[in-house]
Motif scaffolding. Sequence first.
Motif, PDB file in Angstrom:
ATOM      1  N   ALA A   1       0.839  -1.205   0.000  1.00 56.40           N
ATOM      2  CA  ALA A   1       0.000   0.000   0.000  1.00 56.40           C
ATOM      3  C   ALA A   1       0.868   1.247   0.000  1.00 56.40           C
ATOM      4  O   ALA A   1       0.582   2.230  -0.706  1.00 56.40           O
ATOM      5  CB  ALA A   1      -0.919  -0.020   1.203  1.00 56.40           C
ATOM      6  N   ALA A   2       1.978   1.177   0.742  1.00 61.98           N
ATOM      7  CA  ALA A   2       2.878   2.337   0.823  1.00 61.98           C
ATOM      8  C   ALA A   2       3.469   2.659  -0.558  1.00 61.98           C
ATOM      9  O   ALA A   2       3.855   3.792  -0.831  1.00 61.98           O
ATOM     10  CB  ALA A   2       3.996   2.041   1.818  1.00 61.98           C
ATOM     11  N   ARG A   3       3.504   1.665  -1.435  1.00 60.64           N
ATOM     12  CA  ARG A   3       4.063   1.906  -2.791  1.00 60.64           C
ATOM     13  C   ARG A   3       2.964   2.063  -3.841  1.00 60.64           C
ATOM     14  O   ARG A   3       3.202   1.930  -5.029  1.00 60.64           O
ATOM     15  CB  ARG A   3       5.017   0.759  -3.156  1.00 60.64           C
ATOM     16  CG  ARG A   3       6.347   0.943  -2.435  1.00 60.64           C
ATOM     17  CD  ARG A   3       7.081  -0.354  -2.209  1.00 60.64           C
ATOM     18  NE  ARG A   3       8.272  -0.119  -1.388  1.00 60.64           N
ATOM     19  CZ  ARG A   3       8.259  -0.037  -0.051  1.00 60.64           C
ATOM     20  NH1 ARG A   3       7.126  -0.165   0.616  1.00 60.64           N
ATOM     21  NH2 ARG A   3       9.385   0.190   0.600  1.00 60.64           N
ATOM     22  N   GLY A   4       1.756   2.261  -3.381  1.00 64.67           N
ATOM     23  CA  GLY A   4       0.663   2.627  -4.294  1.00 64.67           C
ATOM     24  C   GLY A   4      -0.158   1.463  -4.823  1.00 64.67           C
ATOM     25  O   GLY A   4      -1.006   1.639  -5.694  1.00 64.67           O
ATOM     26  N   VAL A   5       0.085   0.217  -4.295  1.00 67.21           N
ATOM     27  CA  VAL A   5      -0.735  -0.916  -4.754  1.00 67.21           C
ATOM     28  C   VAL A   5      -2.020  -0.944  -3.918  1.00 67.21           C
ATOM     29  O   VAL A   5      -1.942  -0.969  -2.684  1.00 67.21           O
ATOM     30  CB  VAL A   5       0.014  -2.259  -4.594  1.00 67.21           C
ATOM     31  CG1 VAL A   5      -0.868  -3.430  -5.012  1.00 67.21           C
ATOM     32  CG2 VAL A   5       1.306  -2.235  -5.365  1.00 67.21           C
ATOM     33  N   SER A   6      -3.151  -0.897  -4.569  1.00 62.53           N
ATOM     34  CA  SER A   6      -4.384  -0.870  -3.779  1.00 62.53           C
ATOM     35  C   SER A   6      -5.184  -2.178  -3.889  1.00 62.53           C
ATOM     36  O   SER A   6      -6.071  -2.423  -3.098  1.00 62.53           O
ATOM     37  CB  SER A   6      -5.264   0.302  -4.210  1.00 62.53           C
ATOM     38  OG  SER A   6      -5.568   0.152  -5.585  1.00 62.53           O
ATOM     39  N   MET A   7      -4.882  -2.987  -4.916  1.00 58.12           N
ATOM     40  CA  MET A   7      -5.674  -4.215  -5.109  1.00 58.12           C
ATOM     41  C   MET A   7      -4.899  -5.425  -4.564  1.00 58.12           C
ATOM     42  O   MET A   7      -3.778  -5.687  -4.997  1.00 58.12           O
ATOM     43  CB  MET A   7      -5.949  -4.432  -6.594  1.00 58.12           C
ATOM     44  CG  MET A   7      -6.578  -3.243  -7.250  1.00 58.12           C
ATOM     45  SD  MET A   7      -8.262  -3.057  -6.711  1.00 58.12           S
ATOM     46  CE  MET A   7      -9.013  -4.028  -7.964  1.00 58.12           C
TER      47      MET A   7
END
Length: 511
Positions: free
Chosen positions: A471-477
């Motif tokens: 999540a911290a690296r922008g992955v939301s799925m």
Amino acid sequence: MLRLGLSIVVFLLPMAMGLWVAKRSYQDDLFLRSESAATRSMQFFESLISYAEDANLNALPLLNGSCVQALPTLRELAAFQAFLRSVNLVKDGEIVCSSLVGPTEDHNTRVLNSRWVWLEQGSWVRPGVPILVVYAERGRDGVRTVIDAEAISFMLQFTDPLVDTQFHVGDNWLGANWVLTHVPPASPERTYYEAYSQRYPVSVYASVSDAAPWLAVWEARQRVLSVLLGVSMILAGGVYWFMGQPRSLYGELVRGLRTREFVPYLQPIIDWHSEHVVGAEVLMRWQHPSGELIRPDLFIPQAEASGLIGTMTVQLMEMVGEALERDLTRLPKGFYVSFNISAHHCKDDVLLYECRRFLNRFPLGAVRLSLELTERELFIDDAHSNTLFKQLDELGVRLAIDDFGTGHSNFSYLQRFHIHVLKIDKSFVSLIGKESLSGHIVENIIDLANRLELCVVAEGVETREQVEYLAARGVSMMQGYLYGKPEPLETFIESHAPSEKGRNGSAETAA
Ligand code: C2E
Ligand code: CA
Ligand code: CA
């Protein structure tokens, strides 16, 4: 169960048939034995009677003289012919002279019967002991030769131990036990044979119990039945063994397809911001009739190699489509369903047709469709594939590269095939926080996806630490056991049906 049942049938059927045939042949055998016993004893009895007839013929002229004159000849006749007991002269219905005692005035010697051949219950010499009488008539007189019935009974006794024989004259029956009766021995359940004499009014009746017990059949046909027993056992064992053998995997796959054993399991895909289920990956399972649930990696390679994977995916899409159509109101709007496909699907337009059919089940935008192509499989970069992916793109089908990072796709490859999603393989996700190299790979994938404006789905998410890192690296799925394991279609909707609030657009906003 079927295996055991069939083996028992294969064992019992030849045994039952063999026993039946053995019993039939045993009965035929018994019949032949009765026939032979009756015929053989009849030959003997005919000889006996013919001896008596000879004696009668020789004695007839003696009727002209006195008993004293006749006696030496009568005695000679009785003594010289085997089995004859006495030769008697009859005058006017009474025995007047006998080879045994000479003149018979002192005895009651009235002859009650003057038939040609006759069985009598004893005589004036030995009352109560049956005799066979052979009579030669001359007017009111005649000669009467008596044959010992013991000789007849002995013969009857020794013909065949299994066969019961009786000597029959008129309405008299003489058995091996010397008993004379008027009751015919006929009994319906007996195999019998009656040998009639061609020369005299006598017959021999031979009978054997028809209801031969199975044990007797077994004893009589032991060798044949033992061989049959062995053969039946080998056959039944062979059937049992054969049915226990695994069929060829290809044959099993074809059968499984026919009986719709390949079923969809769904694993949720989560938007970590809202923690709502926004979609699901469809993973195939083989619900084998043995009760086993077979993992896809054990049969997908063979299904792909044989080309059956195409039909299997079509069945899977149908099953999922039907179920989602039924429960459409419980799904969030824009819920996306992801199917795994292989290079084989890109050879023709069936995939395009099936995707169109799948989407046509739902109102526009209610369900979205995604196809996952594993990066390890080399997609043929030809005109057909290019057109197909373009048409799928136009249809609104999203293409995802599965197991991203494990294969050999490059930047241009991703652009040319209208890819929308990159799925980070679980092998990288599982090493997050444990190993720095996989961390770099994950970051590179995310970076690449950002530059190409692709969506990233992380596969195999099992821990909170992995979620935070991604999540911290922008992955939301996210997809992984942390949020849910693959489960049957029926229970998936029950367990993951979103709340009223979730249904109002969470899937759309997240994806
Ligand atoms: P995949 O497409 O990479 O699917 C993800 C696999 O990872 C699935 O295994 C899934 O159960 C497993 N998985 C998901 N989350 C976790 C997790 O948190 N931890 C762990 N340890 N595993 C997780 P599965 O279902 O056994 O499928 C194996 C492979 O079989 C799939 O890998 C896919 O390549 C293939 N496959 C499955 N269904 C189909 C299908 O319908 N068609 C085709 N062509 N291939 C399929
Ligand atoms: Ca997949
Ligand atoms: Ca994977």
